[in-house]
Scaffold this motif. Structure first.
Motif, PDB file in Angstrom:
ATOM      1  N   SER A  22       4.613   6.073  -4.788  1.00 36.40           N
ATOM      2  CA  SER A  22       4.963   6.256  -6.197  1.00 36.40           C
ATOM      3  C   SER A  22       4.019   7.243  -6.875  1.00 36.40           C
ATOM      4  CB  SER A  22       5.048   4.925  -6.941  1.00 36.40           C
ATOM      5  OG  SER A  22       3.847   4.234  -6.812  1.00 36.40           O
ATOM      6  N   ARG A  49      -5.441   5.669 -14.662  1.00 31.71           N
ATOM      7  CA  ARG A  49      -4.408   4.676 -14.332  1.00 31.71           C
ATOM      8  C   ARG A  49      -3.238   4.696 -15.311  1.00 31.71           C
ATOM      9  NH1 ARG A  49      -6.738  -1.014 -13.873  1.00 31.71           N
ATOM     10  NH2 ARG A  49      -4.846  -1.516 -12.728  1.00 31.71           N
ATOM     11  N   GLN A 106       3.941   1.555  -1.100  1.00 37.01           N
ATOM     12  CA  GLN A 106       4.593   1.708  -2.402  1.00 37.01           C
ATOM     13  C   GLN A 106       3.645   2.367  -3.403  1.00 37.01           C
ATOM     14  OE1 GLN A 106       5.444  -1.908  -4.632  1.00 37.01           O
ATOM     15  NE2 GLN A 106       7.242  -0.909  -5.513  1.00 37.01           N
ATOM     16  N   LYS A 107       2.383   1.931  -3.358  1.00 44.84           N
ATOM     17  CA  LYS A 107       1.376   2.482  -4.272  1.00 44.84           C
ATOM     18  C   LYS A 107       1.203   3.981  -4.032  1.00 44.84           C
ATOM     19  CE  LYS A 107      -3.179   1.455  -3.717  1.00 44.84           C
ATOM     20  NZ  LYS A 107      -4.340   0.546  -3.832  1.00 44.84           N
ATOM     21  N   GLN A 149       0.840  -1.201   0.000  1.00 48.70           N
ATOM     22  CA  GLN A 149       0.000   0.000   0.000  1.00 48.70           C
ATOM     23  C   GLN A 149       0.879   1.257   0.000  1.00 48.70           C
ATOM     24  OE1 GLN A 149      -3.053   0.247  -0.497  1.00 48.70           O
ATOM     25  NE2 GLN A 149      -3.908   2.046   0.514  1.00 48.70           N
ATOM     26  N   LEU A 178      -0.015   2.263 -10.192  1.00 47.46           N
ATOM     27  CA  LEU A 178      -0.270   1.185  -9.233  1.00 47.46           C
ATOM     28  C   LEU A 178      -1.676   1.257  -8.628  1.00 47.46           C
ATOM     29  CD1 LEU A 178       3.160   1.087  -7.337  1.00 47.46           C
ATOM     30  CD2 LEU A 178       2.393  -0.348  -9.226  1.00 47.46           C
ATOM     31  N   MET A 179      -2.452   2.284  -9.029  1.00 50.15           N
ATOM     32  CA  MET A 179      -3.834   2.378  -8.532  1.00 50.15           C
ATOM     33  C   MET A 179      -4.611   1.169  -9.062  1.00 50.15           C
ATOM     34  SD  MET A 179      -6.694   5.254  -9.467  1.00 50.15           S
ATOM     35  CE  MET A 179      -6.050   6.650  -8.589  1.00 50.15           C
ATOM     36  N   ASP A 180      -5.456   0.548  -8.222  1.00 45.58           N
ATOM     37  CA  ASP A 180      -6.182  -0.602  -8.766  1.00 45.58           C
ATOM     38  C   ASP A 180      -7.512  -0.156  -9.376  1.00 45.58           C
ATOM     39  OD1 ASP A 180      -8.185  -0.817  -6.629  1.00 45.58           O
ATOM     40  OD2 ASP A 180      -6.445  -1.389  -5.398  1.00 45.58           O
TER      41      ASP A 180
END
Ligand code: HEC
Ligand code: HEC
Length: 324
Positions: free
Chosen positions: A59, A272, A55-56, A53, A290-292
């Protein structure tokens, strides 16, 4: 009559004198210091979930400003995408280096800075955004990642450059740019299953879309973001890394000037992967790689519930080519 004139003259002289004193004060005092924020004692446990989380978030939310491409680490750099009238400002080395980075900062000190903008020495950090509405868990994840051995944050000895703020920048930090208070209760994110509430959280707390996408940084309301002028209607002027002016876009659901005519799939692709129906999106729009998908869809669902704002930004007028 003469008396009145003399009186006005004295009044003007007094105003002038006060203005000179204020200017001298700003010039000499520079960037203000405050009491160190009071942060409850904590030891942030590092877990695999938090590292992913963190890292997401880092970044998307920190790297654009702190990443030095020559070191490949968050060792700080000249903020060359700030308007030159602010002077020369540098982001800090936030790697784990003990002498030049934040290797000796405690968890409380990092949390205090992220929440309020005040460093452990009490000096207010300028340009560094404050994360007032980020959930406690997300803040903990950011701290956990900053302590990881990822190459972005592994100790790097590059010294942080001293700030060279202009008089304007110094004036702004004495007037409009102020620290934000520590939250007084727990900050908890809504569950991802409640798409609209979750989307609102992402826009306000985790990714701060509203900060860039409202009318102007100067009229944003940090404590109650929805009261910011032109909330999410675009219009803030920024600079691209090449130094050209760029205006943030209207992301309310107005079909003509906003994104009311975009499908959910188009929106997800734009946020994204930076590919909008009008072409590739430029920095400073962050890359939320890295967003889902759940997050991007929740933001879309939330944006659809907002009052529509009519505010044409450049891409609405001249067509895709002329606008970019
Ligand atoms: C818009 C650019 C920008 C973004 C985004 C940003 N920072 Fe900063 N940050 C700065 C600048 C500039 C400074 C130095 C300010 C100063 O010294 O007055 C700074 C300072 C810091 C400091 C203080 C370090 C020190 O030694 O004083 C920490 C810690 C920090 N940032 C962490 C982060 C984290 C974590 C994120 C993401 C959650 C982040 N920053 C996002 C620009 C940014
Ligand atoms: C640091 C400032 C900044 C942040 C934070 C930011 N954006 Fe942006 N955004 C921009 C800029 C600048 C543009 C214009 C880019 C271009 O036209 O190439 C843009 C463009 C867009 C577009 C394209 C709109 C159009 O009409 O072409 C969408 C959609 C968007 N942003 C959504 C978001 C969302 C959702 C978030 C939060 C998850 C967000 N942005 C966070 C600065 C930002």
């Amino acid at each position: 009559m003469k008396k009145v004139l003399k009186f006005i003259g004295l009044g003007l002289a007094a105003v002038f004198f006060v203005a000179i004193c204020a200017a001298a004060y700003v010039q000499v005092r520079g960037i203000p210091s405050y009491d160190k924020p009071q942060v409850a004692a904590q030891h942030i446990a590092v877990t695999p979930v938090r590292l992913a989380q963190g890292q997401k978030i880092v970044s998307a939310m920190c790297a654009d400003c702190h990443l030095d491409r020559s070191t490949g680490a968050l060792s700080g750099k000249l903020m060359n995408d700030l308007p030159p009238e602010f002077g020369r400002l540098y982001s800090a080395n936030i790697t784990q280096d003990k002498a030049n980075g934040i290797g000796t900062w405690t968890d409380e000190e990092i949390v205090g800075l992220l929440r309020t903008g005040i460093g452990r020495d009490g000096r207010f950090r300028i340009v560094m955004p404050n994360f007032v509405h980020m959930s406690d868990e997300d803040v903990a994840s950011v701290v956990a990642f900053l302590r990881s051995n990822d190459r972005l944050v592994a100790a790097n000895a590059t010294p942080t450059h001293a700030q060279e703020p202009s008089f304007l920048a110094k004036t702004l930090v004495h007037t409009v740019m102020k620290p934000t208070p520590m939250p007084t209760s727990a900050v908890v994110a809504p569950p991802a299953t409640d798409a609209v509430a979750y989307g609102r959280y992402l826009v306000l707390g985790r990714y701060k879309c509203y900060d860039c996408h409202s009318k102007d940084f100067k009229t944003n309301n940090a404590l109650e973001p929805e009261k910011s002028e032109g909330y999410l209607g675009g219009g803030t002027h920024m600079l691209t890394p090449e130094g050209t002016d760029i205006v943030t876009r209207n992301i309310t659901a107005d079909p003509e000037t906003g994104i009311g005519d975009w499908t959910e799939a188009q929106f997800v692709e734009a946020v994204r992967f930076g590919q909008s129906p009008n072409g590739p999106l430029k920095l400073p729009m962050p890359k939320f790689t890295l967003m889902d998908e759940t997050e991007a869809k929740a933001i879309y669902a939330y944006l659809r519930t907002l009052p529509v704002i009519k505010n044409a930004t450049p891409e609405d007028g001249g067509g895709a080519v002329a606008a970019r």
